[in-house]
Design an enzyme around this catalytic site. Structure first.
Site, PDB file in Angstrom:
ATOM      1  N   GLU A  35       0.810  -1.227   0.000  1.00 54.45           N
ATOM      2  CA  GLU A  35       0.000   0.000   0.000  1.00 54.45           C
ATOM      3  C   GLU A  35       0.841   1.273   0.000  1.00 54.45           C
ATOM      4  O   GLU A  35       0.386   2.324  -0.432  1.00 54.45           O
ATOM      5  CB  GLU A  35      -0.947   0.007   1.196  1.00 54.45           C
ATOM      6  CG  GLU A  35      -2.113  -0.932   0.988  1.00 54.45           C
ATOM      7  CD  GLU A  35      -2.918  -1.116   2.256  1.00 54.45           C
ATOM      8  OE1 GLU A  35      -3.354  -0.111   2.834  1.00 54.45           O
ATOM      9  OE2 GLU A  35      -3.067  -2.281   2.672  1.00 54.45           O
ATOM     10  N   HIS A  37       3.559   1.710  -1.808  1.00 55.06           N
ATOM     11  CA  HIS A  37       3.777   1.998  -3.234  1.00 55.06           C
ATOM     12  C   HIS A  37       2.478   2.485  -3.882  1.00 55.06           C
ATOM     13  O   HIS A  37       2.491   3.398  -4.708  1.00 55.06           O
ATOM     14  CB  HIS A  37       4.246   0.741  -3.967  1.00 55.06           C
ATOM     15  CG  HIS A  37       5.548   0.195  -3.473  1.00 55.06           C
ATOM     16  ND1 HIS A  37       5.640  -0.999  -2.797  1.00 55.06           N
ATOM     17  CD2 HIS A  37       6.804   0.683  -3.545  1.00 55.06           C
ATOM     18  CE1 HIS A  37       6.902  -1.229  -2.487  1.00 55.06           C
ATOM     19  NE2 HIS A  37       7.639  -0.228  -2.927  1.00 55.06           N
ATOM     20  N   MET A 148       8.374   8.782   2.280  1.00 50.84           N
ATOM     21  CA  MET A 148       9.186   9.359   3.361  1.00 50.84           C
ATOM     22  C   MET A 148       9.669   8.305   4.360  1.00 50.84           C
ATOM     23  O   MET A 148      10.415   8.618   5.267  1.00 50.84           O
ATOM     24  CB  MET A 148       8.408  10.449   4.095  1.00 50.84           C
ATOM     25  CG  MET A 148       8.547  11.817   3.466  1.00 50.84           C
ATOM     26  SD  MET A 148      10.263  12.381   3.357  1.00 50.84           S
ATOM     27  CE  MET A 148      10.539  12.916   5.038  1.00 50.84           C
ATOM     28  N   LYS A 149       9.233   7.048   4.181  1.00 49.72           N
ATOM     29  CA  LYS A 149       9.757   6.000   5.061  1.00 49.72           C
ATOM     30  C   LYS A 149      11.283   5.934   4.890  1.00 49.72           C
ATOM     31  O   LYS A 149      12.013   5.714   5.844  1.00 49.72           O
ATOM     32  CB  LYS A 149       9.122   4.662   4.711  1.00 49.72           C
ATOM     33  CG  LYS A 149       9.646   3.548   5.577  1.00 49.72           C
ATOM     34  CD  LYS A 149       8.760   2.339   5.505  1.00 49.72           C
ATOM     35  CE  LYS A 149       9.509   1.157   6.049  1.00 49.72           C
ATOM     36  NZ  LYS A 149      10.585   0.741   5.131  1.00 49.72           N
TER      37      LYS A 149
END
Ligand code: PAF
Length: 286
Positions: A35, A37, A148-149
């Site tokens: 999710e 992506h 942003m992970k």
């Protein structure tokens, strides 16, 4: 959706699209789409005429003892995700297509890499920057989307785009989380059942530190201790790092203020998880 595997072919297609005045949004991935992506694809779909997705597990960004061989791959599932995200082109090259000969030129990233995952994974961001330089030349996008992970990756790619004069806008997208707060990741499937049950404590620890900083705690070491105590109390993960920097410069902070990132990596039995929070701490001088 058109699926292409040859660089020259997709390059030609995109050239045609651009000649017809179409804007190009690009989502680079290594596949096994989740999710996180899907949220990048959704944003790209909204903001561009044409959306290009690449799936390529890039050997150049894996160290000798890392999980290149066992990195999860499922192209049939990925094609379904891509279809339902209504993308226009899926570029899915082989290793031979991307690196036909021994690599003769590599990009070296000089800044923002001696901290966080960069320090733990020497050469990783050189591999990322090298493959993205190739993809940027093949796809020639107007906008490129990153989660942003991987906040350090966003910072490094921002530098790559500026330094190499790519005419591309970088679009950072907020981390997508499971209901309990665990950041979505392809590697979550490797968590043992009992590890999955407590993995959300990583994000909880980060939030405890963010709250403390927003309520005036400006000592980075105290924030780190707060998180490490929490993780050690509530999980069996082994802390790889917990670090606090300015963002996106990734410079050490004597006092926590301005735009800040707190990031961590924790090793579980067969999965190493990363997560972070970025936020703004107001003080008298900013
Ligand atoms: O974030 C990733 O999946 C990879 O590092 C990227 C950007 C696709 C480059 O291989």
């Amino acid at each position: 959706m058109r699926i292409l595997t040859i660089a020259k072919e997709i390059q030609q297609q995109i050239l045609e699209e651009k000649k017809n005045g179409k804007s190009i949004g690009y989502v680079p991935t290594m596949g096994f789409l989740h999710e996180g992506h899907a949220s990048l694809l959704k944003k790209a779909r909204k903001e561009n005429d044409i959306v290009v997705l690449t799936i390529f597990v890039n050997p150049l960004q894996f160290g000798p003892n890392e999980d290149f061989d066992s990195y999860p791959r499922d192209i049939e599932h990925d094609e379904k995700v891509a279809q339902s995200a209504l993308i226009d082109y899926l570029f899915y090259p082989s290793i031979e297509e991307m690196y036909p000969d021994e690599v003769s030129v590599k990009v070296t990233v000089q800044h923002r890499t001696d901290v966080l995952c960069g320090r733990k994974r020497p050469g990783h961001f050189d591999g990322v920057a090298t493959v993205l330089t190739k993809f940027f030349n093949i796809i020639n996008p107007d906008k490129v989307y990153f989660g942003m992970k991987d906040a350090q990756q966003v910072a490094v790619v921002d530098g790559l785009i500026t330094d190499f004069n790519f005419d591309i806008e970088i679009m950072p997208v907020e981390t997508v989380r499971e209901e309990d707060g665990l950041a979505k990741s392809s590697r979550n499937v490797y968590l043992l059942e009992e590890e999955r049950a407590c993995a959300h404590e990583l994000y909880k620890g980060l939030n405890l530190a963010r709250e403390a900083a927003l309520h005036g705690e400006d000592n980075p070491e105290k924030l780190v201790s707060l998180i490490s105590n929490h993780i050690m109390n509530y999980t069996n993960g082994k802390i790889d790092y917990i670090e606090v920097y300015s963002y996106p410069e990734l410079k050490p902070l004597e006092k926590v203020s301005g735009n800040v990132i707190i990031a961590l990596a924790v090793q579980f039995t067969t999965a190493r998880l990363i997560d972070n929070v970025t936020f703004l701490v107001h003080n008298d001088t900013n």
